[in-house]
Enzyme design. Structure first.
Site, PDB file in Angstrom:
ATOM      1  N   HIS A 142      55.710  48.710   8.765  1.00 13.84           N
ATOM      2  CA  HIS A 142      55.243  48.920   7.398  1.00 13.84           C
ATOM      3  C   HIS A 142      53.778  49.344   7.446  1.00 13.84           C
ATOM      4  O   HIS A 142      52.930  48.629   7.982  1.00 13.84           O
ATOM      5  CB  HIS A 142      55.399  47.626   6.598  1.00 13.84           C
ATOM      6  CG  HIS A 142      54.948  47.733   5.179  1.00 13.84           C
ATOM      7  ND1 HIS A 142      55.561  48.579   4.271  1.00 13.84           N
ATOM      8  CD2 HIS A 142      53.950  47.115   4.514  1.00 13.84           C
ATOM      9  CE1 HIS A 142      54.955  48.463   3.094  1.00 13.84           C
ATOM     10  NE2 HIS A 142      53.977  47.583   3.228  1.00 13.84           N
ATOM     11  N   GLY A 157      48.596  46.392   6.404  1.00 14.95           N
ATOM     12  CA  GLY A 157      48.190  45.295   5.526  1.00 14.95           C
ATOM     13  C   GLY A 157      49.355  44.822   4.689  1.00 14.95           C
ATOM     14  O   GLY A 157      50.427  45.434   4.671  1.00 14.95           O
ATOM     15  N   SER A 159      51.768  43.970   1.530  1.00 20.73           N
ATOM     16  CA  SER A 159      52.238  44.809   0.432  1.00 20.73           C
ATOM     17  C   SER A 159      51.355  44.619  -0.797  1.00 20.73           C
ATOM     18  O   SER A 159      51.025  43.500  -1.179  1.00 20.73           O
ATOM     19  CB  SER A 159      53.690  44.447   0.097  1.00 20.73           C
ATOM     20  OG  SER A 159      54.188  45.249  -0.932  1.00 20.73           O
ATOM     21  N   ILE A 161      48.189  45.670  -1.144  1.00 20.90           N
ATOM     22  CA  ILE A 161      46.764  45.498  -0.878  1.00 20.90           C
ATOM     23  C   ILE A 161      45.962  46.777  -1.082  1.00 20.90           C
ATOM     24  O   ILE A 161      44.735  46.755  -1.164  1.00 20.90           O
ATOM     25  CB  ILE A 161      46.558  44.953   0.552  1.00 20.90           C
ATOM     26  CG1 ILE A 161      45.187  44.277   0.677  1.00 20.90           C
ATOM     27  CG2 ILE A 161      46.703  46.069   1.596  1.00 20.90           C
ATOM     28  CD1 ILE A 161      45.016  43.467   1.936  1.00 20.90           C
ATOM     29  N   LYS A 163      47.050  50.166   0.476  1.00 21.53           N
ATOM     30  CA  LYS A 163      47.217  51.172   1.546  1.00 21.53           C
ATOM     31  C   LYS A 163      47.527  52.542   0.969  1.00 21.53           C
ATOM     32  O   LYS A 163      46.918  53.551   1.370  1.00 21.53           O
ATOM     33  CB  LYS A 163      48.339  50.739   2.501  1.00 21.53           C
ATOM     34  CG  LYS A 163      48.125  49.404   3.177  1.00 21.53           C
ATOM     35  CD  LYS A 163      49.233  49.082   4.167  1.00 21.53           C
ATOM     36  CE  LYS A 163      50.577  48.917   3.485  1.00 21.53           C
ATOM     37  NZ  LYS A 163      50.616  47.761   2.558  1.00 21.53           N
ATOM     38  N   SER A 164      48.470  52.595   0.035  1.00 21.38           N
ATOM     39  CA  SER A 164      48.878  53.883  -0.529  1.00 21.38           C
ATOM     40  C   SER A 164      47.756  54.513  -1.341  1.00 21.38           C
ATOM     41  O   SER A 164      47.559  55.733  -1.319  1.00 21.38           O
ATOM     42  CB  SER A 164      50.120  53.703  -1.412  1.00 21.38           C
ATOM     43  OG  SER A 164      51.212  53.229  -0.655  1.00 21.38           O
ATOM     44  N   ASP A 181      54.350  53.947   3.572  1.00 29.31           N
ATOM     45  CA  ASP A 181      55.243  52.786   3.496  1.00 29.31           C
ATOM     46  C   ASP A 181      55.990  52.510   4.802  1.00 29.31           C
ATOM     47  O   ASP A 181      55.950  51.391   5.308  1.00 29.31           O
ATOM     48  CB  ASP A 181      56.248  52.937   2.347  1.00 29.31           C
ATOM     49  CG  ASP A 181      56.960  51.628   2.054  1.00 29.31           C
ATOM     50  OD1 ASP A 181      56.282  50.595   1.980  1.00 29.31           O
ATOM     51  OD2 ASP A 181      58.193  51.647   1.923  1.00 29.31           O
ATOM     52  N   ARG A 247      30.407  42.607  12.730  1.00 24.63           N
ATOM     53  CA  ARG A 247      29.392  43.416  12.048  1.00 24.63           C
ATOM     54  C   ARG A 247      28.717  44.420  12.969  1.00 24.63           C
ATOM     55  O   ARG A 247      27.964  45.277  12.499  1.00 24.63           O
ATOM     56  CB  ARG A 247      28.341  42.500  11.414  1.00 24.63           C
ATOM     57  CG  ARG A 247      28.941  41.518  10.415  1.00 24.63           C
ATOM     58  CD  ARG A 247      27.890  40.681   9.732  1.00 24.63           C
ATOM     59  NE  ARG A 247      26.982  41.487   8.942  1.00 24.63           N
ATOM     60  CZ  ARG A 247      25.994  40.974   8.188  1.00 24.63           C
ATOM     61  NH1 ARG A 247      25.809  39.670   8.148  1.00 24.63           N
ATOM     62  NH2 ARG A 247      25.209  41.775   7.500  1.00 24.63           N
TER      63      ARG A 247
END
Length: 315
Positions: A142, A157, A159, A161, A163-164, A181, A247
């Site tokens: 995914h 990540g 679902s 969050i 990404k798309s 997806d 960092r």
């Protein structure tokens, strides 16, 4: 595609632009299981020890001219013995034409026979590469895969969050979508992971609240790509105050797919962060590292030089 099922002979013939000498033969069920190929020069001379029968058989200049010098009876004996072995298919290179008797025998054995105009060495190299890709070990994960400045950026990540949305913004900024997806990952070799999209969802992006959009139709053919090597992984996660995040980036972190390690960055998500810009910066920074420049190490070197300066040098 699961590599254990092989790849259809018809599909390879279509990809490699082969012409079929037996067009009436049903190709369904004929599959190739290994990526290596074989030139049966020794077999055509009658030596069948260690014959790689599971490989695609390639007829080049050496094999073809040898057969033309054989007497008809001897040639048929060789054909008969050769066809006793269950090979995936036979391909004639350099526009060579198989004998009518060979075609009759292969048709009776239901053995596909193809031809190409290309030179033998060139064709074999391309065929091996093609078969290696389609028969490579594969998994489905995914995520979202985007080509950013030539670097294959895999965004992962949970679902919902973002990404798309990040992928859509990257497309708007001139980068190319490979898949949203669902990402099919193939291990082409020990150093290369190739990502692509399932046919059914290719070039589609799902946006919550809007639905499905067709990136190719909305933004043009230059906004999409069929496949891409995976060079970098970015994992999106909810920002947590108590978590410690890298960092400086002096030490690389990795994630593993099919035994291959890929550089991985964990990116905490907070309101107001521009994910597309961060992804672009990560891709360019990764390319710089591959070219030998590491900004974190350069900063560390400057700090060390500053700490080891003599007091009089500061005056």
């Amino acid at each position: 595609m699961n590599s254990t099922n092989g790849v259809g002979v018809a599909k390879i013939a279509q990809i490699m632009d082969l012409y079929n000498f037996l067009p009436d033969m049903e190709l369904k069920g004929h599959r190739i299981m290994v990526s290596d190929v074989n030139r049966p020069a020794l077999q055509l001379s009658g030596y069948f020890e260690h014959f790689e029968r599971s490989r695609v058989q390639i007829i080049g200049t050496v094999e073809y001219t040898y057969l033309q010098h054989l007497e008809e009876q001897k040639k048929q004996e060789i054909y008969r013995e050769f066809l006793e072995y269950d090979v995936p298919c036979v391909i004639f290179c350099r526009d060579f034409q198989p004998d009518p008797v060979f075609l009759e025998m292969t048709e009776a054995k239901e053995l596909p026979v193809f031809g190409t105009k290309r030179s033998t060495s060139e064709f074999m190299a391309e065929l091996i590469y093609c078969l290696s890709e389609y028969l490579a070990p594969s998994i489905t994960i995914h995520g979202v895969l985007v080509d950013v400045y030539g670097e294959g950026l895999l965004i992962m990540g949970e679902s919902g969050i973002g990404k798309s949305e990040a992928a859509l913004e990257l497309v708007r900024r001139g980068h190319r979508l490979v898949t949203d997806d669902v990402v099919e990952i193939r291990k082409v070799n020990e150093h290369t992971l190739m990502g692509t999209s399932p046919d059914i969802t290719r070039y589609f992006i799902e946006l919550r609240g809007i639905g499905i959009i067709d990136v190719k139709n909305l933004f043009g053919v230059e906004s999409v790509k069929e496949k891409q090597q995976i060079d970098l992984v970015i994992k999106l996660e909810d920002w947590k105050k108590d978590n410690e995040y890298d960092r400086l980036g002096l030490e690389e972190e990795y994630t593993e797919f099919l035994g291959n390690k890929v550089v991985c960055h964990s990116l905490p998500i907070r309101p107001g962060r521009n994910l597309a810009v961060i992804c672009e910066a990560a891709a360019v920074n990764h390319r710089q590292k591959k070219m030998g420049y590491n900004a974190a190490q350069e900063l560390y070197r400057r700090v060390q030089e500053n700490l080891t300066r003599k007091p009089d040098e500061d005056e």
